[in-house]
Design a protein around this motif. Structure first.
Motif, PDB file in Angstrom:
ATOM      1  N   LEU B   5       0.840  -1.190   0.000  1.00  9.28           N
ATOM      2  CA  LEU B   5       0.000   0.000   0.000  1.00  9.28           C
ATOM      3  C   LEU B   5       0.877   1.242   0.000  1.00  9.28           C
ATOM      4  O   LEU B   5       1.985   1.232   0.498  1.00  9.28           O
ATOM      5  CB  LEU B   5      -0.910   0.012   1.225  1.00  9.28           C
ATOM      6  N   ASP B   6       0.346   2.285  -0.556  1.00 11.69           N
ATOM      7  CA  ASP B   6       1.066   3.545  -0.556  1.00 11.69           C
ATOM      8  C   ASP B   6       1.177   4.091   0.860  1.00 11.69           C
ATOM      9  O   ASP B   6       0.428   3.730   1.741  1.00 11.69           O
ATOM     10  CB  ASP B   6       0.290   4.576  -1.367  1.00 11.69           C
ATOM     11  N   ALA B   7       2.076   5.032   1.024  1.00 10.89           N
ATOM     12  CA  ALA B   7       2.084   5.826   2.250  1.00 10.89           C
ATOM     13  C   ALA B   7       0.837   6.703   2.255  1.00 10.89           C
ATOM     14  O   ALA B   7       0.177   6.853   1.234  1.00 10.89           O
ATOM     15  CB  ALA B   7       3.342   6.679   2.288  1.00 10.89           C
ATOM     16  N   ASN B   8       0.537   7.257   3.419  1.00  9.27           N
ATOM     17  CA  ASN B   8      -0.693   8.073   3.530  1.00  9.27           C
ATOM     18  C   ASN B   8      -0.694   9.190   2.507  1.00  9.27           C
ATOM     19  O   ASN B   8       0.312   9.823   2.235  1.00  9.27           O
ATOM     20  CB  ASN B   8      -0.750   8.695   4.921  1.00  9.27           C
ATOM     21  N   THR B   9      -1.855   9.391   1.923  1.00  9.73           N
ATOM     22  CA  THR B   9      -2.034  10.538   1.050  1.00  9.73           C
ATOM     23  C   THR B   9      -2.933  11.518   1.764  1.00  9.73           C
ATOM     24  O   THR B   9      -3.572  11.179   2.754  1.00  9.73           O
ATOM     25  CB  THR B   9      -2.700  10.132  -0.270  1.00  9.73           C
ATOM     26  N   ALA B  10      -2.996  12.712   1.228  1.00  7.34           N
ATOM     27  CA  ALA B  10      -3.880  13.703   1.844  1.00  7.34           C
ATOM     28  C   ALA B  10      -5.311  13.211   1.823  1.00  7.34           C
ATOM     29  O   ALA B  10      -6.087  13.424   2.744  1.00  7.34           O
ATOM     30  CB  ALA B  10      -3.751  15.026   1.099  1.00  7.34           C
ATOM     31  N   ARG B 114     -10.034   6.388  -0.999  1.00 10.93           N
ATOM     32  CA  ARG B 114     -11.388   6.012  -1.433  1.00 10.93           C
ATOM     33  C   ARG B 114     -11.586   6.218  -2.929  1.00 10.93           C
ATOM     34  O   ARG B 114     -12.598   5.790  -3.487  1.00 10.93           O
ATOM     35  CB  ARG B 114     -12.455   6.756  -0.653  1.00 10.93           C
ATOM     36  N   VAL B 115     -10.622   6.873  -3.596  1.00 11.78           N
ATOM     37  CA  VAL B 115     -10.729   6.973  -5.044  1.00 11.78           C
ATOM     38  C   VAL B 115      -9.852   5.943  -5.755  1.00 11.78           C
ATOM     39  O   VAL B 115      -9.743   5.957  -6.978  1.00 11.78           O
ATOM     40  CB  VAL B 115     -10.410   8.401  -5.551  1.00 11.78           C
ATOM     41  N   ALA B 116      -9.237   5.060  -5.001  1.00 11.37           N
ATOM     42  CA  ALA B 116      -8.497   3.963  -5.621  1.00 11.37           C
ATOM     43  C   ALA B 116      -9.477   3.048  -6.345  1.00 11.37           C
ATOM     44  O   ALA B 116     -10.579   2.783  -5.860  1.00 11.37           O
ATOM     45  CB  ALA B 116      -7.731   3.179  -4.557  1.00 11.37           C
ATOM     46  N   VAL B 117      -9.054   2.572  -7.497  1.00 13.86           N
ATOM     47  CA  VAL B 117      -9.923   1.732  -8.323  1.00 13.86           C
ATOM     48  C   VAL B 117      -9.767   0.270  -7.908  1.00 13.86           C
ATOM     49  O   VAL B 117      -8.663  -0.215  -7.689  1.00 13.86           O
ATOM     50  CB  VAL B 117      -9.577   1.918  -9.810  1.00 13.86           C
ATOM     51  N   VAL B 118     -10.887  -0.410  -7.815  1.00 16.21           N
ATOM     52  CA  VAL B 118     -10.928  -1.775  -7.298  1.00 16.21           C
ATOM     53  C   VAL B 118     -11.571  -2.698  -8.327  1.00 16.21           C
ATOM     54  O   VAL B 118     -12.564  -2.327  -8.970  1.00 16.21           O
ATOM     55  CB  VAL B 118     -11.743  -1.820  -5.987  1.00 16.21           C
ATOM     56  N   LYS B 119     -11.021  -3.892  -8.461  1.00 15.35           N
ATOM     57  CA  LYS B 119     -11.608  -4.920  -9.333  1.00 15.35           C
ATOM     58  C   LYS B 119     -11.818  -6.181  -8.507  1.00 15.35           C
ATOM     59  O   LYS B 119     -10.927  -6.597  -7.768  1.00 15.35           O
ATOM     60  CB  LYS B 119     -10.663  -5.221 -10.493  1.00 15.35           C
ATOM     61  N   HIS B 150     -15.292   5.317  -4.076  1.00 11.91           N
ATOM     62  CA  HIS B 150     -16.107   6.536  -4.014  1.00 11.91           C
ATOM     63  C   HIS B 150     -17.234   6.489  -5.041  1.00 11.91           C
ATOM     64  O   HIS B 150     -18.410   6.742  -4.730  1.00 11.91           O
ATOM     65  CB  HIS B 150     -15.205   7.736  -4.267  1.00 11.91           C
ATOM     66  N   LEU B 151     -16.893   6.140  -6.280  1.00 12.47           N
ATOM     67  CA  LEU B 151     -17.897   6.105  -7.331  1.00 12.47           C
ATOM     68  C   LEU B 151     -18.904   4.981  -7.099  1.00 12.47           C
ATOM     69  O   LEU B 151     -20.094   5.134  -7.382  1.00 12.47           O
ATOM     70  CB  LEU B 151     -17.235   5.951  -8.698  1.00 12.47           C
ATOM     71  N   ALA B 152     -18.442   3.873  -6.562  1.00 14.14           N
ATOM     72  CA  ALA B 152     -19.353   2.763  -6.276  1.00 14.14           C
ATOM     73  C   ALA B 152     -20.456   3.220  -5.327  1.00 14.14           C
ATOM     74  O   ALA B 152     -21.631   2.883  -5.494  1.00 14.14           O
ATOM     75  CB  ALA B 152     -18.585   1.589  -5.663  1.00 14.14           C
ATOM     76  N   GLY B 153     -20.071   4.001  -4.340  1.00 14.70           N
ATOM     77  CA  GLY B 153     -21.053   4.519  -3.409  1.00 14.70           C
ATOM     78  C   GLY B 153     -22.075   5.408  -4.093  1.00 14.70           C
ATOM     79  O   GLY B 153     -23.274   5.354  -3.799  1.00 14.70           O
ATOM     80  N   ASN B 180      -4.673   0.161 -10.513  1.00 17.21           N
ATOM     81  CA  ASN B 180      -3.834   1.332 -10.728  1.00 17.21           C
ATOM     82  C   ASN B 180      -2.699   1.422  -9.734  1.00 17.21           C
ATOM     83  O   ASN B 180      -1.984   2.389  -9.701  1.00 17.21           O
ATOM     84  CB  ASN B 180      -4.676   2.595 -10.618  1.00 17.21           C
ATOM     85  N   ARG B 181      -2.526   0.367  -8.907  1.00 17.24           N
ATOM     86  CA  ARG B 181      -1.546   0.481  -7.825  1.00 17.24           C
ATOM     87  C   ARG B 181      -0.141   0.693  -8.345  1.00 17.24           C
ATOM     88  O   ARG B 181       0.683   1.314  -7.702  1.00 17.24           O
ATOM     89  CB  ARG B 181      -1.571  -0.776  -6.946  1.00 17.24           C
ATOM     90  N   ALA B 182       0.159   0.112  -9.518  1.00 19.36           N
ATOM     91  CA  ALA B 182       1.520   0.183 -10.042  1.00 19.36           C
ATOM     92  C   ALA B 182       1.980   1.620 -10.198  1.00 19.36           C
ATOM     93  O   ALA B 182       3.156   1.925 -10.139  1.00 19.36           O
ATOM     94  CB  ALA B 182       1.601  -0.546 -11.383  1.00 19.36           C
ATOM     95  N   PHE B 183       1.026   2.514 -10.381  1.00 14.65           N
ATOM     96  CA  PHE B 183       1.396   3.901 -10.603  1.00 14.65           C
ATOM     97  C   PHE B 183       1.306   4.714  -9.328  1.00 14.65           C
ATOM     98  O   PHE B 183       1.660   5.880  -9.314  1.00 14.65           O
ATOM     99  CB  PHE B 183       0.505   4.507 -11.690  1.00 14.65           C
ATOM    100  N   GLY B 184       0.784   4.097  -8.302  1.00 14.78           N
ATOM    101  CA  GLY B 184       0.769   4.762  -7.011  1.00 14.78           C
ATOM    102  C   GLY B 184      -0.232   5.875  -6.882  1.00 14.78           C
ATOM    103  O   GLY B 184      -0.317   6.539  -5.867  1.00 14.78           O
ATOM    104  N   MET B 185      -1.011   6.098  -7.943  1.00 15.35           N
ATOM    105  CA  MET B 185      -1.970   7.186  -7.874  1.00 15.35           C
ATOM    106  C   MET B 185      -3.336   6.638  -8.253  1.00 15.35           C
ATOM    107  O   MET B 185      -3.440   5.782  -9.121  1.00 15.35           O
ATOM    108  CB  MET B 185      -1.602   8.293  -8.874  1.00 15.35           C
ATOM    109  N   PRO B 186      -4.378   7.111  -7.634  1.00 13.83           N
ATOM    110  CA  PRO B 186      -5.706   6.625  -8.030  1.00 13.83           C
ATOM    111  C   PRO B 186      -6.034   7.066  -9.441  1.00 13.83           C
ATOM    112  O   PRO B 186      -5.768   8.211  -9.810  1.00 13.83           O
ATOM    113  CB  PRO B 186      -6.640   7.289  -7.011  1.00 13.83           C
TER     114      PRO B 186
END
Lengths: 181, 219
Positions: B5-10, B114-119, B150-153, B180-186
């Motif tokens: 997992l990434d380090a904390n983001t804002a 919460r904006v990370a994309v999930v499959k 977020h979008l799922a909600g 999208n984890r490989a890029f570290g950004m949602p």
């Protein structure tokens, strides 16, 4: 046209029992004495179909149809599936080859599965009779075919288990889920 | 099984979160991801769980999951299992789902946005696992297309706590990937605001399905 949910699967998998567990009316069953190899497993078997109903608040109904499990009644399957919105495939884990059964019924009901955009759930019964039973091989077999659908362990006698199967099916049909590809 | 997992983001700093490495869940995921050794986890008077990453089997008997999962590592007795796996054992991923579900209590793992994309890679065996009715719908959506939490909600009108709990359980069990984890950004969801806001009239089938859902879910 009637809106139907079809229950299919091999003999003894629990189709009749599952419909009876969830139906709002006593199941109309077309049973007779089993005379072929089925007689070794149970005394009576479905000859034509089972019928149950789920009543809706506005007076509407969803019809539950259980297809006879024996292949010699397969001519009934196409008739029964007309108007079907989804398929509940019951598999008996205690049979010699549940995965072969899975393939067989997916093939036999391919038209309904395709028409409904893969609105199919799999309920695996009689797992309590099999030491170290797992649903994972069944799930993996479907995933290898690119099919990612609910595969649930169920006791067809338990209304709660059959309810979970229907929730899985309904979630696949949810317009909010299907709205975006 | 578990991606870093990434380090904390804002973004993630504003979301209620928990540490995946804490307590029973932490012990279990370490056994699965690092040591690959069978382990037994006991909280006296509350319950026990044992898992074997090599056989993929697990056994558990827990009276109070919230207490079991909230216990710190100091309160747990952790060691090699005394009993071998037997026929009452279940799939190890189901134990991990239970641990993730109850440890989450509606929070996200630290570092997950919460904006990370999930499959969804595979459906959980929901008939035998703790869940809410809406988690069937979340499975259906995440299996159909990778989507952010977020979008799922927004799409399904499901509250964040349920979604976070679902994700935590599925992530612990290895049932989801985050493309999208490989890029570290949602990744930005591809749906536009217009698509989201466009009203859709409900068909007669839709009305029927909604009523049937209410009937089956008890709401």
């Amino acid at each position: 046209m009637q809106k139907k949910i079809i229950f299919a699967g091999p003999v003894g998998a629990g189709k009749t029992t599952a419909i009876a567990s969830i139906s709002d009316i006593p199941v109309v069953a077309t049973e007779g004495a089993a005379t072929d190899e089925v007689a070794l497993r149970k005394a009576r078997t479905t000859l034509a179909m089972d019928y149950g109903v789920l009543r809706l608040p506005d007076g509407g109904q969803v019809h539950l149809y259980g297809a006879p499990g024996q292949d010699r009644f397969d001519f009934m399957w196409e008739i029964l599936t007309a108007g079907g919105i989804g398929l509940v495939l019951m598999l008996d884990h205690a049979r010699p080859d549940p995965i072969a059964d899975l393939d067989h019924y997916f093939e036999m009901f391919a038209a309904l599965i395709e028409r409904s955009e893969h609105a199919v759930v799999v309920g695996v019964t009689r797992m309590d009779l099999c030491p170290r039973a797992r649903i994972d091989p069944i799930r993996k077999h479907l995933l290898a075919k690119g099919i990612n659908v609910p595969v649930y362990e169920v006791d067809a006698r338990e209304r709660e288990d059959v309810r979970q199967l229907l929730l899985g099916l309904l979630s696949l049909l949810d317009p909010a889920v299907r709205r975006f590809r | 099984m578990h991606q870093d997992l990434d380090a904390n983001t804002a973004e993630s700093a504003s979301v209620p979160s928990f540490d995946l490495h804490h307590g029973a869940l932490g012990v279990a995921t370490e056994a699965v991801g690092k040591t690959r050794k069978a382990v037994a986890i006991v909280l006296e008077g509350v319950g026990e769980a044992r898992l074997d990453p090599n056989s993929g089997c697990a056994f558990w008997s827990v009276k109070d999951w919230s207490v079991f999962c909230a216990a710190s590592s100091h309160d747990l007795r952790v060691g090699r299992p005394v009993a071998a796996t037997d026929t009452s054992d279940r799939d190890m991923s189901e134990l991990l789902w239970c641990l993730g579900y109850h440890t989450s209590a509606g929070r996200l793992p630290l570092g997950v946005s919460r904006v990370a994309v999930v499959k969804l890679l595979q459906w959980p065996n929901l008939s035998r696992l703790p869940h809410t009715p809406d988690m069937h719908r979340l499975c259906a959506l995440f299996a159909r297309r990778p989507t952010s939490l977020h979008l799922a909600g927004k799409l399904l009108d499901i509250d964040a706590a349920q979604i976070f709990r679902f994700f935590s359980a599925a992530y612990a069990a290895g049932y989801v990937s985050m493309p999208n984890r490989a890029f570290g950004m949602p990744a930005a969801d591809s749906l536009t605001a217009t698509e989201l806001s466009t009203p859709h009239s409900e068909s007669s089938l839709g009305v029927m399905l909604r009523q049937l859902w209410s009937k089956m879910s008890g709401r």
